[in-house]
Design a protein around this motif. Structure first.
Motif, short mmCIF file in Angstrom:
data_model
loop_
_atom_site.label_atom_id
_atom_site.label_comp_id
_atom_site.label_asym_id
_atom_site.label_seq_id
_atom_site.Cartn_x
_atom_site.Cartn_y
_atom_site.Cartn_z
N VAL A 65 1.22 -1.02 -0.14
CA VAL A 65 0.21 -0.38 -0.04
C VAL A 65 1.41 1.14 0.29
CG1 VAL A 65 -1.87 -0.97 1.07
CG2 VAL A 65 -0.38 -0.36 2.65
N GLU A 66 2.23 1.27 0.00
CA GLU A 66 3.40 2.39 0.38
C GLU A 66 4.93 1.41 -0.57
OE1 GLU A 66 3.55 5.06 3.14
OE2 GLU A 66 1.48 5.14 4.21
N GLY A 67 4.86 2.69 -1.27
CA GLY A 67 6.47 2.62 -1.77
C GLY A 67 6.16 1.94 -3.28
N ASP A 68 7.28 1.30 -3.97
CA ASP A 68 7.51 0.41 -5.19
C ASP A 68 6.85 -0.35 -5.08
OD1 ASP A 68 8.08 0.79 -7.88
OD2 ASP A 68 9.07 -0.86 -7.23
N GLY A 69 7.45 -2.07 -4.30
CA GLY A 69 6.99 -2.80 -4.64
C GLY A 69 8.05 -4.14 -3.48
N MET A 70 7.70 -5.27 -4.24
CA MET A 70 7.75 -6.31 -2.80
C MET A 70 7.99 -7.36 -4.09
SD MET A 70 5.78 -7.40 -0.50
CE MET A 70 3.83 -7.94 -0.91
N ARG A 71 9.18 -8.42 -4.08
CA ARG A 71 9.59 -9.24 -4.39
C ARG A 71 9.53 -10.72 -3.37
NH1 ARG A 71 13.87 -7.78 -6.30
NH2 ARG A 71 13.18 -7.00 -8.60
N LEU A 72 7.95 -11.51 -3.64
CA LEU A 72 8.16 -12.70 -2.62
C LEU A 72 9.09 -13.91 -3.40
CD1 LEU A 72 4.80 -12.03 -1.38
CD2 LEU A 72 6.97 -11.54 -0.21
N SER A 73 9.30 -14.20 -2.90
CA SER A 73 10.15 -15.98 -2.97
C SER A 73 9.43 -16.88 -1.75
CB SER A 73 11.63 -16.45 -2.88
OG SER A 73 11.92 -14.89 -4.09
N VAL A 74 8.37 -17.94 -2.26
CA VAL A 74 7.40 -19.03 -1.09
C VAL A 74 8.26 -19.68 -1.43
CG1 VAL A 74 5.50 -19.14 -0.92
CG2 VAL A 74 5.89 -17.29 -1.51
N ASP A 75 8.74 -20.89 -0.92
CA ASP A 75 8.70 -22.19 -0.75
C ASP A 75 8.98 -22.46 -1.27
OD1 ASP A 75 8.87 -24.61 0.81
OD2 ASP A 75 6.50 -24.79 0.42
N GLY A 76 10.29 -22.07 -2.34
CA GLY A 76 10.72 -22.68 -3.42
C GLY A 76 11.08 -21.81 -4.63
N ALA A 77 9.33 -21.41 -4.66
CA ALA A 77 8.96 -21.14 -6.00
C ALA A 77 9.56 -20.19 -6.59
CB ALA A 77 7.17 -21.09 -5.41
N PRO A 78 9.70 -19.67 -7.78
CA PRO A 78 9.78 -18.67 -8.47
C PRO A 78 9.52 -17.29 -7.60
CG PRO A 78 9.36 -20.03 -10.40
CD PRO A 78 8.62 -20.72 -9.15
N PRO A 79 10.53 -16.00 -7.64
CA PRO A 79 9.82 -15.20 -7.27
C PRO A 79 8.53 -14.48 -7.98
CG PRO A 79 12.11 -15.09 -7.51
CD PRO A 79 11.41 -16.02 -7.98
N VAL A 80 7.41 -13.74 -7.05
CA VAL A 80 6.44 -13.47 -7.87
C VAL A 80 6.40 -12.05 -6.44
CG1 VAL A 80 3.91 -13.15 -7.02
CG2 VAL A 80 4.87 -14.98 -6.57
N GLU A 81 6.17 -10.58 -8.10
CA GLU A 81 6.43 -9.49 -7.68
C GLU A 81 5.42 -8.91 -7.33
OE1 GLU A 81 8.98 -6.37 -10.56
OE2 GLU A 81 10.90 -7.83 -9.78
N ARG A 82 4.74 -7.94 -6.12
CA ARG A 82 3.89 -7.13 -5.73
C ARG A 82 3.82 -5.86 -5.72
NH1 ARG A 82 0.95 -10.90 -8.31
NH2 ARG A 82 -0.37 -11.61 -7.24
N HIS A 83 3.68 -4.80 -7.01
CA HIS A 83 3.71 -3.56 -6.67
C HIS A 83 2.65 -2.93 -5.90
CE1 HIS A 83 7.20 -3.67 -9.11
NE2 HIS A 83 6.49 -4.18 -9.92
N ARG A 84 2.60 -1.09 -5.21
CA ARG A 84 1.59 -0.60 -4.80
C ARG A 84 0.02 -0.85 -5.40
NH1 ARG A 84 -0.72 4.14 -3.33
NH2 ARG A 84 -0.83 4.80 -4.89
N MET A 85 -0.37 -1.41 -4.51
CA MET A 85 -2.49 -1.27 -5.30
C MET A 85 -2.18 -2.51 -5.83
SD MET A 85 -3.55 0.72 -3.23
CE MET A 85 -4.85 0.92 -3.03
N ASP A 86 -0.93 -3.81 -5.93
CA ASP A 86 -1.63 -4.60 -6.82
C ASP A 86 -3.10 -5.07 -6.21
OD1 ASP A 86 -0.16 -3.91 -9.25
OD2 ASP A 86 1.58 -5.43 -8.61
N PRO A 87 -3.49 -6.66 -6.30
CA PRO A 87 -4.10 -7.24 -6.11
C PRO A 87 -3.21 -7.81 -4.87
CG PRO A 87 -5.02 -7.65 -8.12
CD PRO A 87 -3.47 -6.50 -8.07
N ALA A 88 -4.05 -8.79 -3.98
CA ALA A 88 -3.85 -9.25 -2.65
C ALA A 88 -3.08 -10.54 -3.28
CB ALA A 88 -4.60 -9.22 -1.43
#
Length: 200
Positions: A65-88
């Motif tokens: 909800v603030e800032g550019d975004g984040m990259r999440l690596s979940v349980d060894g899967a390829p990283p997923v990027e989410r940016h500000r106000m992207d769907p949950a």
């Protein structure tokens, strides 16, 4: 019977992360008798890369909800990027997660749900001219469930309960609805979040 509770910033609670890596601000939480919680809505600041705390038995939904975004690596899967106000983004609470801000510190909102007892949704709300990069906006959202938490991130939200009048939610404040259905409307340049909890 439907009920409505107003929550102000004074009602928020600062809670250390389970892994000691930071602090989260609880907007609202429903404890259970065994020391766990049924659901929790919180906002956290992430300033540097690091792991998420483990929450076995929970389903998590998270959005920036603030800032550019984040990259999440979940349980060894390829990283997923989410940016500000992207769907949950949804993931299991017990999964190992590494989070890396994409361009400086971020703030995210989290909905956690006890998997055995509840399901839910986390919807980001943006009004006209709110500055979403891709032009998306949600001017109104129909919400309902055992619990609905509406939180204003910017500007003012208007919550109209079925069969009742309209209630204003100013920035930084929340409205906690129980056993109620409502229309959440977002004024120009306003932003908010709606967490809905449904019991299994």
């Amino acid at each position: 019977m439907p009920s409505v509770t107003r929550l102000t910033p004074a009602d928020h609670r600062r809670v250390p992360w389970k892994n000691g890596g930071g602090v989260t601000t609880e907007l609202a939480v429903e404890p259970m008798a065994d020391g766990r919680f049924l659901w929790r809505v919180s906002i956290a600041d992430v300033v540097e890369p690091g792991p998420f705390s483990a929450f076995p038995g929970y389903d998590r939904l998270i959005a920036v909800v603030e800032g550019d975004g984040m990259r999440l690596s979940v349980d060894g899967a390829p990283p997923v990027e989410r940016h500000r106000m992207d769907p949950a983004f949804a993931f299991p609470g017990e999964a190992p997660v590494w989070c890396e801000p994409t361009a400086g510190p971020i703030r995210d909102v989290n909905l956690m749900l006890d998997r055995a007892s509840a399901t839910g949704a986390l919807t980001l709300l943006t009004g006209p001219a709110s500055g979403c990069a891709d032009g998306r906006r949600v001017d109104g959202h129909r919400a309902g469930g055992a619990v609905v938490l509406v939180h204003a991130l910017a500007g003012t939200l208007t919550v109209t309960l079925d069969g009742a009048g309209a209630l204003s939610v100013p920035v930084g404040h929340s409205l906690l609805l129980r056993d109620a259905a409502a229309l959440v409307e977002v004024e120009a340049a306003a932003e908010g979040v709606c967490a809905e909890v449904r019991l299994r």
